[in-house]
Design a protein around this motif. Structure first.
Motif, PDB file in Angstrom:
ATOM      1  N   GLN A   3       0.831  -1.201   0.000  1.00 28.47           N
ATOM      2  CA  GLN A   3       0.000   0.000   0.000  1.00 28.47           C
ATOM      3  C   GLN A   3       0.865   1.250   0.000  1.00 28.47           C
ATOM      4  N   ASN A   4       1.984   1.204   0.719  1.00 29.41           N
ATOM      5  CA  ASN A   4       2.878   2.357   0.738  1.00 29.41           C
ATOM      6  C   ASN A   4       3.494   2.594  -0.640  1.00 29.41           C
ATOM      7  N   ASP A   5       3.805   1.519  -1.367  1.00 32.89           N
ATOM      8  CA  ASP A   5       4.338   1.660  -2.720  1.00 32.89           C
ATOM      9  C   ASP A   5       3.332   2.357  -3.630  1.00 32.89           C
ATOM     10  N   LEU A   6       2.064   2.001  -3.491  1.00 37.78           N
ATOM     11  CA  LEU A   6       1.034   2.653  -4.304  1.00 37.78           C
ATOM     12  C   LEU A   6       0.910   4.132  -3.947  1.00 37.78           C
ATOM     13  N   ASP A   7       1.100   4.448  -2.666  1.00 33.91           N
ATOM     14  CA  ASP A   7       1.065   5.853  -2.239  1.00 33.91           C
ATOM     15  C   ASP A   7       2.233   6.625  -2.850  1.00 33.91           C
ATOM     16  N   VAL A   8       3.414   5.992  -2.869  1.00 34.66           N
ATOM     17  CA  VAL A   8       4.597   6.623  -3.479  1.00 34.66           C
ATOM     18  C   VAL A   8       4.365   6.840  -4.968  1.00 34.66           C
ATOM     19  N   TRP A   9       3.806   5.830  -5.606  1.00 34.12           N
ATOM     20  CA  TRP A   9       3.529   5.918  -7.043  1.00 34.12           C
ATOM     21  C   TRP A   9       2.566   7.067  -7.335  1.00 34.12           C
ATOM     22  N   SER A  10       1.518   7.165  -6.557  1.00 38.51           N
ATOM     23  CA  SER A  10       0.564   8.265  -6.733  1.00 38.51           C
ATOM     24  C   SER A  10       1.243   9.614  -6.522  1.00 38.51           C
ATOM     25  N   GLU A  11       2.154   9.666  -5.560  1.00 35.21           N
ATOM     26  CA  GLU A  11       2.901  10.897  -5.265  1.00 35.21           C
ATOM     27  C   GLU A  11       3.720  11.351  -6.468  1.00 35.21           C
ATOM     28  N   VAL A  12       4.501  10.434  -7.065  1.00 35.10           N
ATOM     29  CA  VAL A  12       5.376  10.851  -8.162  1.00 35.10           C
ATOM     30  C   VAL A  12       4.565  11.183  -9.419  1.00 35.10           C
ATOM     31  N   ILE A  13       3.427  10.512  -9.615  1.00 35.61           N
ATOM     32  CA  ILE A  13       2.573  10.864 -10.761  1.00 35.61           C
ATOM     33  C   ILE A  13       1.896  12.214 -10.528  1.00 35.61           C
ATOM     34  N   ALA A  14       1.509  12.505  -9.290  1.00 34.45           N
ATOM     35  CA  ALA A  14       0.927  13.815  -8.979  1.00 34.45           C
ATOM     36  C   ALA A  14       1.934  14.925  -9.276  1.00 34.45           C
ATOM     37  N   ARG A  15       3.204  14.672  -8.976  1.00 35.92           N
ATOM     38  CA  ARG A  15       4.257  15.642  -9.324  1.00 35.92           C
ATOM     39  C   ARG A  15       4.323  15.820 -10.846  1.00 35.92           C
ATOM     40  N   THR A  16       4.210  14.704 -11.561  1.00 37.00           N
ATOM     41  CA  THR A  16       4.265  14.734 -13.025  1.00 37.00           C
ATOM     42  C   THR A  16       3.172  15.614 -13.603  1.00 37.00           C
ATOM     43  N   PHE A  17       1.954  15.358 -13.190  1.00 35.62           N
ATOM     44  CA  PHE A  17       0.827  16.100 -13.745  1.00 35.62           C
ATOM     45  C   PHE A  17       0.875  17.578 -13.342  1.00 35.62           C
ATOM     46  N   THR A  18       1.348  17.852 -12.126  1.00 34.89           N
ATOM     47  CA  THR A  18       1.490  19.242 -11.695  1.00 34.89           C
ATOM     48  C   THR A  18       2.501  19.967 -12.571  1.00 34.89           C
ATOM     49  N   ALA A  19       3.621  19.284 -12.863  1.00 35.91           N
ATOM     50  CA  ALA A  19       4.655  19.882 -13.717  1.00 35.91           C
ATOM     51  C   ALA A  19       4.116  20.174 -15.109  1.00 35.91           C
ATOM     52  N   ALA A  20       3.118  19.387 -15.543  1.00 37.86           N
ATOM     53  CA  ALA A  20       2.512  19.590 -16.863  1.00 37.86           C
ATOM     54  C   ALA A  20       1.352  20.584 -16.809  1.00 37.86           C
ATOM     55  N   GLY A  21       1.189  21.248 -15.662  1.00 39.79           N
ATOM     56  CA  GLY A  21       0.176  22.296 -15.556  1.00 39.79           C
ATOM     57  C   GLY A  21      -1.193  21.840 -15.098  1.00 39.79           C
ATOM     58  N   ALA A  22      -1.319  20.578 -14.696  1.00 36.16           N
ATOM     59  CA  ALA A  22      -2.625  20.080 -14.239  1.00 36.16           C
ATOM     60  C   ALA A  22      -2.831  20.385 -12.762  1.00 36.16           C
ATOM     61  N   GLY A  23      -4.092  20.385 -12.355  1.00 37.90           N
ATOM     62  CA  GLY A  23      -4.434  20.646 -10.961  1.00 37.90           C
ATOM     63  C   GLY A  23      -5.821  20.123 -10.652  1.00 37.90           C
ATOM     64  N   LYS A  24      -6.392  20.585  -9.559  1.00 34.39           N
ATOM     65  CA  LYS A  24      -7.694  20.085  -9.107  1.00 34.39           C
ATOM     66  C   LYS A  24      -8.816  20.399 -10.090  1.00 34.39           C
ATOM     67  N   ASP A  25      -8.627  21.434 -10.883  1.00 38.36           N
ATOM     68  CA  ASP A  25      -9.672  21.824 -11.823  1.00 38.36           C
ATOM     69  C   ASP A  25      -9.510  21.164 -13.193  1.00 38.36           C
ATOM     70  N   SER A  26      -8.510  20.302 -13.314  1.00 39.27           N
ATOM     71  CA  SER A  26      -8.229  19.680 -14.612  1.00 39.27           C
ATOM     72  C   SER A  26      -9.094  18.447 -14.853  1.00 39.27           C
ATOM     73  N   PHE A  27      -9.308  18.148 -16.147  1.00 45.11           N
ATOM     74  CA  PHE A  27      -9.990  16.928 -16.573  1.00 45.11           C
ATOM     75  C   PHE A  27      -8.945  16.081 -17.301  1.00 45.11           C
ATOM     76  N   LEU A  28      -8.596  14.978 -16.691  1.00 42.21           N
ATOM     77  CA  LEU A  28      -7.463  14.174 -17.144  1.00 42.21           C
ATOM     78  C   LEU A  28      -7.949  12.889 -17.812  1.00 42.21           C
ATOM     79  N   GLN A  29      -7.726  12.784 -19.114  1.00 41.51           N
ATOM     80  CA  GLN A  29      -8.150  11.596 -19.864  1.00 41.51           C
ATOM     81  C   GLN A  29      -6.987  10.611 -19.943  1.00 41.51           C
ATOM     82  N   ILE A  30      -7.161   9.433 -19.323  1.00 44.53           N
ATOM     83  CA  ILE A  30      -6.110   8.423 -19.300  1.00 44.53           C
ATOM     84  C   ILE A  30      -6.368   7.439 -20.439  1.00 44.53           C
ATOM     85  N   SER A  31      -5.572   7.549 -21.494  1.00 47.91           N
ATOM     86  CA  SER A  31      -5.728   6.678 -22.657  1.00 47.91           C
ATOM     87  C   SER A  31      -4.572   5.689 -22.779  1.00 47.91           C
ATOM     88  N   TYR A  32      -3.869   5.472 -21.676  1.00 50.63           N
ATOM     89  CA  TYR A  32      -2.960   4.327 -21.604  1.00 50.63           C
ATOM     90  C   TYR A  32      -3.803   3.094 -21.281  1.00 50.63           C
TER      91      TYR A  32
END
Length: 433
Positions: free
Chosen positions: A105-134
């Motif tokens: 569970q901690n690994d999944l939390d870490v994974w979510s953390e680094v992806i949240a950094r990724t999306f923030t760096a790309a300009g996304a935030g709480k008001d964004s609509f994120l389409q996951i097409s992977y």
């Protein structure tokens, strides 16, 4: 400037080294005690966990290879009991057995953390609509991006891959602002938009986070021009954690690595020696916070270089330059090293064909042959023969200059080369060696 975790993203080099040293020591102790493969590797080098006193000692540790995961299939490299593993993923397994990865569970939390950094760096935030097409499933791309998007607080649209017309319909109706998929699929979406008559003004798309396959700067520009978005590069490996091992910020000048979780090195792929800062070589990662599948000096086979200078965005994390190719995906044709990304760069720089191609390698009379099939645009298809011949000659000349070998260029009709909704297939190797 927007950061997800400013404390770590902007940490001084001295502070980061301290964090890395503390976490590395704990990780080495954990794998020595709990993973027989690592214990054996260290004993063969005459090492004990106590020999690692700081991050400076990292180079003393043995390498880990993808084959180690296959040899211990499925769970032999896990460092915790299976009762603590809450999810498993696996690689696509193009050769041999799949490489299986497990997460606490901690690994999944870490994974979510680094992806949240990724999306923030790309300009996304709480008001964004994120389409996951992977793709969702054993592949780490879809679910990795999904949980990171939720961690960020964005509205996640889990479309997965495929059903392109529906993807575009939902993108329009749901107000997608950020798209996550492979770069080749992003171009396919752009192509389908044009064919279906969907106007760019009908969409709210601002940016795309693209990865899972190599892509050139020329391809980035093609995507940005056709979709009218900013295209960000993201790097990941299932074995290290999945997507989120490195990502670009708005400066698009290298991918930031969350060094509080992953320590990178650049080595000579032949000798294994650590190379001086700025050198290009094989990138190696050590995970220092993972519990389920911690990896020590994992050989990625990806060729890149590292930049430790502070980015203009203010982040101090080391930046990884775009992958130049893979040591094991490298093609050797008539003694010359060839990467498909070199061909892509040439085609997109010329700009007179569609960005779809296939390399067909064969061996005739003991001599390697290379044919590059290039898809032409509908407008070029209807053009005169002389124009087609001129384009063919231009590509042939540039390919010869770039690769150092001659290749037969074959222009094929529009829509001839198979599209991919996942990783693009760029090479058909018919040689029997």
């Amino acid at each position: 400037m927007s950061y997800w975790n400013r404390a770590y993203e902007c940490m001084s080099r001295e502070e980061m080294r301290k964090v890395q040293s503390e976490r590395l020591i704990k990780t080495v102790n954990r794998v020595y005690e709990n993973v027989p493969t690592y214990r054996k590797k260290m004993q063969e080098k005459g090492m004990l966990p106590g020999d690692i006193k700081s991050v400076d000692d990292l180079k003393k540790l043995p390498f880990t290879y993808k084959q180690d995961l296959r040899d211990t299939y499925p769970y032999g490299l896990f460092a915790v009991p299976m009762s603590e593993i809450v999810r498993v993923h696996a690689s696509s397994g193009t050769t041999g057995k799949k490489t299986v990865v497990g997460y606490t569970q901690n690994d999944l939390d870490v994974w979510s953390e680094v992806i949240a950094r990724t999306f923030t760096a790309a300009g996304a935030g709480k008001d964004s609509f994120l389409q996951i097409s992977y793709g969702y499933g054993l592949f780490t791309g879809g679910l990795g991006a999904h949980y990171g998007g939720e961690k960020l607080g964005a509205t996640v649209i889990p479309t997965s891959s495929g059903n392109t017309k529906l993807q575009l319909s939902l993108m329009k109706d749901f107000g997608t602002t950020h798209l996550a998929c492979t770069p080749s699929y992003a171009l396919y979406l752009a192509e389908e938009m044009e064919e279906l008559g969907i106007e760019r003004s009908d969409l709210k798309l601002k940016a795309g986070i693209f990865g899972a396959e190599p892509w050139s700067e020329s391809m980035r520009q093609e995507i940005q021009d056709r979709l009218k978005i900013k295209a960000f590069d993201i790097y990941g490996l299932s074995e290290v954690i999945g997507p989120g091992v490195a990502c670009e910020c708005e400066c698009q000048s290298g991918m930031h690595i969350p060094e509080d979780h992953f320590i990178p090195e650049i080595i000579d792929p032949e000798t294994g020696e650590v190379l001086p800062e700025g050198s290009e070589g094989e990138i190696v990662f050590t995970t220092i916070t993972k519990e389920g599948l911690p990896l020590i000096r994992y050989r990625t086979r990806d060729l890149s270089s590292l930049n430790y200078a502070t980015c203009e965005c203010g982040r101090t994390e080391v930046r990884m330059n775009k992958v130049a190719g893979r040591t094991d995906d490298m093609l050797i044709i008539r003694g010359v090293n060839v990467f498909p990304s070199q061909v892509e760069s040439v085609l997109l720089s010329i700009g007179e064909t569609a960005p779809h191609y296939m390399l067909v390698i064969d061996r005739k009379d003991n001599l390697d042959t290379l044919e590059i099939q290039v898809e032409i645009t509908p407008s070029l298809f209807s053009d005169e023969v002389k124009k087609l011949e001129d384009v063919e000659k231009k590509i042939s000349k540039e390919i010869n200059s770039t690769l150092g070998i001659g290749a037969k260029i074959k222009l094929v009709e529009p829509k001839t080369i198979q599209r991919s909704e996942g990783k693009a297939k760029r090479v058909i190797d018919k040689r029997v060696i």
